[in-house]
Design a protein around this motif. Structure first.
Motif, PDB file in Angstrom:
ATOM      1  N   VAL B  77       0.837  -1.188  -0.212  1.00 46.40           N
ATOM      2  CA  VAL B  77      -0.036  -0.073  -0.014  1.00 46.40           C
ATOM      3  C   VAL B  77       0.668   1.186   0.125  1.00 46.40           C
ATOM      4  N   GLY B  78       2.053   0.990  -0.402  1.00 40.33           N
ATOM      5  CA  GLY B  78       3.028   2.327  -0.307  1.00 40.33           C
ATOM      6  C   GLY B  78       2.829   3.392  -1.169  1.00 40.33           C
ATOM      7  N   ASP B  79       2.925   4.603  -1.027  1.00 46.13           N
ATOM      8  CA  ASP B  79       2.786   5.645  -1.917  1.00 46.13           C
ATOM      9  C   ASP B  79       3.814   6.689  -1.367  1.00 46.13           C
ATOM     10  N   LEU B  80       3.934   7.641  -2.396  1.00 42.85           N
ATOM     11  CA  LEU B  80       4.761   9.002  -1.933  1.00 42.85           C
ATOM     12  C   LEU B  80       3.738   9.842  -0.874  1.00 42.85           C
ATOM     13  N   ARG B  81       2.694   9.738  -0.857  1.00 42.58           N
ATOM     14  CA  ARG B  81       1.789  10.896  -0.366  1.00 42.58           C
ATOM     15  C   ARG B  81       0.865   9.951   0.819  1.00 42.58           C
ATOM     16  N   THR B  82       0.899  10.340   1.900  1.00 35.81           N
ATOM     17  CA  THR B  82       0.155   9.799   3.093  1.00 35.81           C
ATOM     18  C   THR B  82      -1.326   9.523   2.796  1.00 35.81           C
ATOM     19  N   SER B  83      -2.091  10.492   2.052  1.00 34.26           N
ATOM     20  CA  SER B  83      -3.375  10.503   1.835  1.00 34.26           C
ATOM     21  C   SER B  83      -3.808   9.323   0.808  1.00 34.26           C
ATOM     22  N   ARG B  84      -2.672   9.334  -0.256  1.00 36.39           N
ATOM     23  CA  ARG B  84      -2.841   8.093  -1.273  1.00 36.39           C
ATOM     24  C   ARG B  84      -2.737   6.761  -0.471  1.00 36.39           C
ATOM     25  N   VAL B  85      -1.709   6.449   0.442  1.00 33.80           N
ATOM     26  CA  VAL B  85      -1.587   5.344   1.159  1.00 33.80           C
ATOM     27  C   VAL B  85      -3.036   4.872   1.756  1.00 33.80           C
ATOM     28  N   LEU B  86      -3.489   5.989   2.361  1.00 31.71           N
ATOM     29  CA  LEU B  86      -4.890   5.693   3.079  1.00 31.71           C
ATOM     30  C   LEU B  86      -5.975   5.167   2.160  1.00 31.71           C
ATOM     31  N   HIS B  87      -5.778   5.564   0.721  1.00 28.56           N
ATOM     32  CA  HIS B  87      -6.787   4.986  -0.091  1.00 28.56           C
ATOM     33  C   HIS B  87      -6.282   3.735  -0.539  1.00 28.56           C
ATOM     34  N   ARG B  88      -5.033   3.292  -0.700  1.00 25.65           N
ATOM     35  CA  ARG B  88      -4.730   1.866  -0.886  1.00 25.65           C
ATOM     36  C   ARG B  88      -4.806   1.143   0.180  1.00 25.65           C
ATOM     37  N   ILE B  89      -4.974   1.646   1.425  1.00 29.24           N
ATOM     38  CA  ILE B  89      -5.482   0.640   2.527  1.00 29.24           C
ATOM     39  C   ILE B  89      -6.840   0.302   2.441  1.00 29.24           C
ATOM     40  N   ASP B  90      -7.750   1.312   1.804  1.00 27.37           N
ATOM     41  CA  ASP B  90      -9.173   1.080   1.692  1.00 27.37           C
ATOM     42  C   ASP B  90      -9.314   0.075   0.628  1.00 27.37           C
ATOM     43  N   ASP B  91      -8.534   0.201  -0.559  1.00 29.89           N
ATOM     44  CA  ASP B  91      -8.854  -0.801  -1.632  1.00 29.89           C
ATOM     45  C   ASP B  91      -8.347  -1.962  -1.233  1.00 29.89           C
TER      46      ASP B  91
END
Lengths: 300, 300
Positions: B77-91
């Motif tokens: 679920v890694g990403d450069l931006r924290t908010s995108r990490v949270l989206h990847r976690i949701d998915d």
């Protein structure tokens, strides 16, 4: 004089609660236009391009062109994936950009052939001039002179942005001459690494791709104009006056946190304007920055 | 035994014409399930997570869980931006993942506090267990033992994935013991860096986060089971038989291009399956890989 010459200012892309702070960004662009910088490069590393989504980047490009009022705007189109670079190019074109800045962003290590093909694909995709953006401190890819030569020979590559030149003027001259000797006539050279910009300009770089100018254009213009007008000692002296600032860039692990702190301190952007996980400087670090900025009389 | 113990296989995420090759990915997942790996980690570095968009990553997570048929699936679920990490976690949650792998991806250099807050935010956002993924070769961020200790103490962190351990068994033991001594009981340790996995497992790592197992699960299982069954010399011998392969990982600048070439050679994925700008190995390099794979009898 080439559109790629002189001072190119790299504004921050401020966020507020994880969304683009349009008002603050427009304010930064207006500040740069009014100061008389030669160009504005939106979405450089200082402009957080890798952290922003496609829609955010397209919006930033549009706002920059709209509010630059004729000052040329270059737009960073780098991305980890080639197909996304092409999307960013489409969006920058639609926004009315005058040129494109392309870095070799990496996660898996890139080969020279990977990077050459990226630039070939990008330049074949657009009629806009492309600036090769060598920024190994963030991309973790370094261009050799040989690769600069291959890429700069592509039709469509108009400029090469090189990292810091050495502090020793003779070594700086040697470095700039080596790049100059490897690229076609007409392709310009920009220096980045703010602390080395006076040296780079004095050694014949055409442009300064400037982090500090994105927030504090006046002192950067002073350095640039001195070099352009054949007053190299004045350029060096003006840069050396800013040494306390350059030292903070080094001490605090890079320039973006320092310029964000300055922009926040001056009220140009809101608090915590960087994209998380970048928290920005700590309170004691911010106090140090404020002290330096005030000491240099840069609060205007 | 913890769900995080044993062999975790990291499949490639093959592309075809810049789109997810779903058939090939499903085939890889089925191959791993049938081979009996202990878990499958989708969207690790080998699975090209940073190159894929949100929809692609969500689809990969769903396909992995669907076709793993009960084998636990962890999702990067890694990403450069924290908010995108949270989206990847949701998915990943919506896909039915059993755990999450989180790396400290960087462009601007990260501080320890940046990374700690990223993990704090992520673990507070989910009830799924999180694996700390220390992969400095690609993220350009290295976890100190002190930071591992801080992050592993967060409720929700279930495992720590460390990079290659030293080749010397005593030094490997010292490294693993140092990590073990810094994390709560119950948090498992996985070793990556395939060439050092036998050493890592013999030194007490609970798991091997394996690149090669994503494409060639059988020889990786042989090493893992030997170590688990208290036959350390057999594990080392099985790993040493694969030395020609490990040498190619080093010589060709990383493992992903080599395993992609193997998967392409075996017909598990189509040609040019990596995301551009990664072109994959050259023809002469592929010939070397084919020779090694055939010489080791790994063509099944």
């Amino acid at each position: 004089m080439s559109m790629f010459s002189g001072l190119s200012a790299f504004p921050l892309t401020p966020l507020r609660d994880d969304a683009l702070d349009e008002g603050a960004f427009v304010g930064l662009v207006g500040r740069l236009r009014d100061a008389g910088v030669d160009s504005i490069t939106a979405l450089g590393s200082t402009g957080s391009y890798p952290y922003l989504d496609r829609a955010e980047r397209a919006r930033v490009a549009r706002l920059a062109v709209e509010h630059a009022a004729g000052t040329p705007v270059f737009v960073g189109v780098g991305d980890l994936r080639t197909s996304r670079v092409l999307h960013r190019i489409d969006d920058a074109e639609a926004a009315g950009a005058s040129g494109l800045l392309l870095a070799a962003m990496s996660y898996q290590r890139l080969t020279d052939d990977d990077v050459f093909e990226l630039f070939r694909t990008a330049t074949e995709h657009t009629e806009l001039p492309v600036i090769l953006y060598d920024n190994p401190g963030t991309t973790h890819f370094s261009f050799s002179i040989e690769l600069i030569a291959r890429v700069a020979a592509l039709p469509g590559v108009a400029a090469v942005k090189i990292p810091s030149v050495p502090a020793d003027p003779a070594a700086a001259q040697e470095r700039v001459d080596a790049v100059r000797g490897s690229i076609p006539a007409g392709v310009t050279i920009g220096v980045s690494g703010d602390a080395s910009a006076a040296n780079g300009l004095n050694a014949g770089c055409d442009a300064w791709n400037s982090v500090i100018a994105g927030t504090l254009p006046a002192p950067a213009l002073e350095i640039t104009r001195a070099a352009q007008e054949g007053r190299p000692a004045d350029a060096v002296a003006a840069s050396e006056r800013l040494a306390p600032l350059w030292n903070l860039f080094t001490e605090f692990g890079g320039s973006i946190r320092v310029v964000a702190a300055i922009a926040e301190m001056l009220g140009l952007v809101g608090e915590r304007s960087l994209p998380l996980p970048l928290q920005g400087l700590t309170a004691p670090q911010r106090a140090r920055v404020a002290e330096v900025v005030r000491g240099l009389g840069l609060t205007a």
